[in-house]
Design a protein around this motif. Structure first.
Motif, short mmCIF file in Angstrom:
data_model
loop_
_atom_site.label_atom_id
_atom_site.label_comp_id
_atom_site.label_asym_id
_atom_site.label_seq_id
_atom_site.Cartn_x
_atom_site.Cartn_y
_atom_site.Cartn_z
N PRO A 66 1.02 -1.31 0.18
CA PRO A 66 0.19 -0.20 0.11
C PRO A 66 0.46 0.80 0.15
N GLU A 67 0.22 2.23 -0.68
CA GLU A 67 0.87 3.81 -0.58
C GLU A 67 0.81 4.16 0.70
N ASN A 68 1.42 4.25 1.31
CA ASN A 68 1.48 5.70 3.04
C ASN A 68 0.74 4.52 3.71
N PRO A 69 1.32 3.43 3.65
CA PRO A 69 0.68 2.69 5.47
C PRO A 69 -0.26 3.42 5.96
N PRO A 70 -0.45 3.00 7.21
CA PRO A 70 -0.50 2.93 8.19
C PRO A 70 0.29 2.40 8.92
#
Length: 425
Positions: A349-353
């Motif tokens: 994912p992009e910028n995952p939490p």
């Protein structure tokens, strides 16, 4: 375009019934250029150049059919390499020139009036157009009660001035490769002498889809993915296509630490088998269901972000095409809120939490009912992006706060569902 259909007319006792059918686009006459239907030796000639997209249509089949003929009676010829055709010694009369290429996707019809046997007729350049389909039920053409006997008839459909015919079975027929323009159809029952004449105006490439027999659309099938009656952590479908012991596995995962959560039934630090199996419990109806209670403690040093109950569609090393799935259904109840997520374990994912390591393709939130409820979710709601449906590796129920979770009878609904697990070629 809007197709124009003229009023039907019944013609009684004009044409004798036929006992055999005619194949589609069959040539109904053995006469060739130079010999007319009456055997005359007229001295005139008809010429034309047949084109496909402004290029010569070499070896196109051309036929000059008597305008009122129902049997394709007339003269035949073939264009040369330059697309030019010449038909000589044509008798006086009204004809339809039909030209068609071998695959019948392109054709034309042209009225030809031969007034005498002296003057040649040059039709100039004529371009082939997309052919027309006509078919369906006679009932779509005939709607008065007096014509009830024709609606389920067996017989034949023919076309005045064209060399086409087809069988009618139980009131239905279909004919491909017709030239665009005015098409005069005649329905001929097997057992009576009545005929029904229909005139339909078409443009190039038309398909009269409202009359085309519709194949019954296959109904959606329901595939039970898991009912937990076997008491293990592998979904019911995966073993048939398994390449490893982990295929189709149910699992519990958390962030940051599984053992910081308050989970009932309690998960021992070292458990025999698999932790998920502890949550498969007896249900009130004597079967099995999944039943967990999750508590998010606030005393740990690291905030507890999520708890996930997930199922691998198959092998986590690959994704699966779920575009044939119309919806998913399951029975669930309890307390709290769950996110239903469809994920691709192989995408980042992009910028995952924090704690998120997979790409979530679909995400849909439900508030659990207190009593057993069957949920049915359309994939169009789970997957905003249709492309994501072709690359799915897991389905999960994700919690971010305290919850009681009961789950049973997970199903996929759609078509050809078992093909999901078959290896891609």
């Amino acid at each position: 375009m809007e197709l124009k259909q003229n009023k039907y007319r019944r013609m009684v006792s004009l044409i004798a019934p036929l006992a055999i059918g005619f194949s589609l686009c069959a040539c109904g006459s053995e006469k060739v250029a130079g010999g007319g239907p009456s055997g005359t030796e007229a001295g005139n000639a008809i010429t034309a150049q047949i084109l496909i997209a402004n290029a010569p249509a070499a070896h196109a089949q051309v036929k000059l059919v008597v305008q009122n003929s129902l049997d394709g009676e007339g003269y035949t010829a073939v264009t040369n390499d330059s697309g030019i055709v010449t038909i000589e010694k044509v008798a006086v009369g009204n004809y339809t020139m039909e030209a068609i290429v071998d695959d019948s996707a392109l054709s034309l019809q042209l009225p030809v009036n031969v007034k005498d046997t002296v003057n040649d007729i040059d039709l100039g350049q004529q371009s082939l157009q997309k052919s027309v389909f006509i078919g369906g039920s006679i009932a779509d053409f005939i709607d008065d009660s007096s014509s009830e006997s024709f609606k389920n008839m067996n017989g034949f459909v023919k076309f005045r001035g064209l060399d086409h015919s087809a069988a009618i079975t139980n009131g239905k027929f279909q004919v491909f490769g017709l030239p665009a323009g005015t098409i005069n159809m005649v329905f001929i029952p097997e057992s009576v002498t009545d005929t029904v004449k229909i005139s339909v105006e078409t443009d190039a490439g038309d398909s009269i889809t409202t009359l085309k027999p519709k194949a019954p659309e296959s109904e959606n099938e329901t595939l039970l993915i898991d009912d937990f009656e076997d008491g293990d952590n592998i979904n019911l479908i995966a073993p048939e296509y398994a390449t490893s012991a982990l295929d189709g596995m149910w699992n519990i995962s958390t962030y940051p630490s599984l053992y910081d959560f308050k989970i009932i039934p309690e998960l021992p630090m070292f458990v025999s088998g698999h932790p998920f199996n502890l949550g498969i419990q007896d249900s009130e109806n004597g079967g099995k269901e999944v039943n967990f209670t999750f508590g998010f403690p606030d005393t740990t040093l690291v905030k507890q972000s999520w708890l996930c109950v997930s199922m691998a569609i198959g092998n986590l090393s690959r994704t699966y095409d779920l575009s044939s799935v119309d919806s998913i259904a399951f029975e669930a109840w309890g307390k709290g809120t769950a996110e239903i997520q469809m994920s691709d374990e192989n995408r980042k994912p992009e910028n995952p939490p924090p704690g998120v390591v997979t790409y979530t393709a679909g995400n849909y939130t439900i508030t659990l009912a207190e009593t057993k409820t069957k949920y049915k979710l359309a994939f169009s709601d789970l997957f905003p992006n249709e492309i994501d449906r072709k690359n799915v590796s897991s389905l999960a129920f994700v919690f971010h706060s305290d919850a009681e979770f009961h789950l049973d009878n997970l199903e996929f609904i759609g078509k050809d569902l078992l093909n999901i697990w078959k290896p891609k070629e």
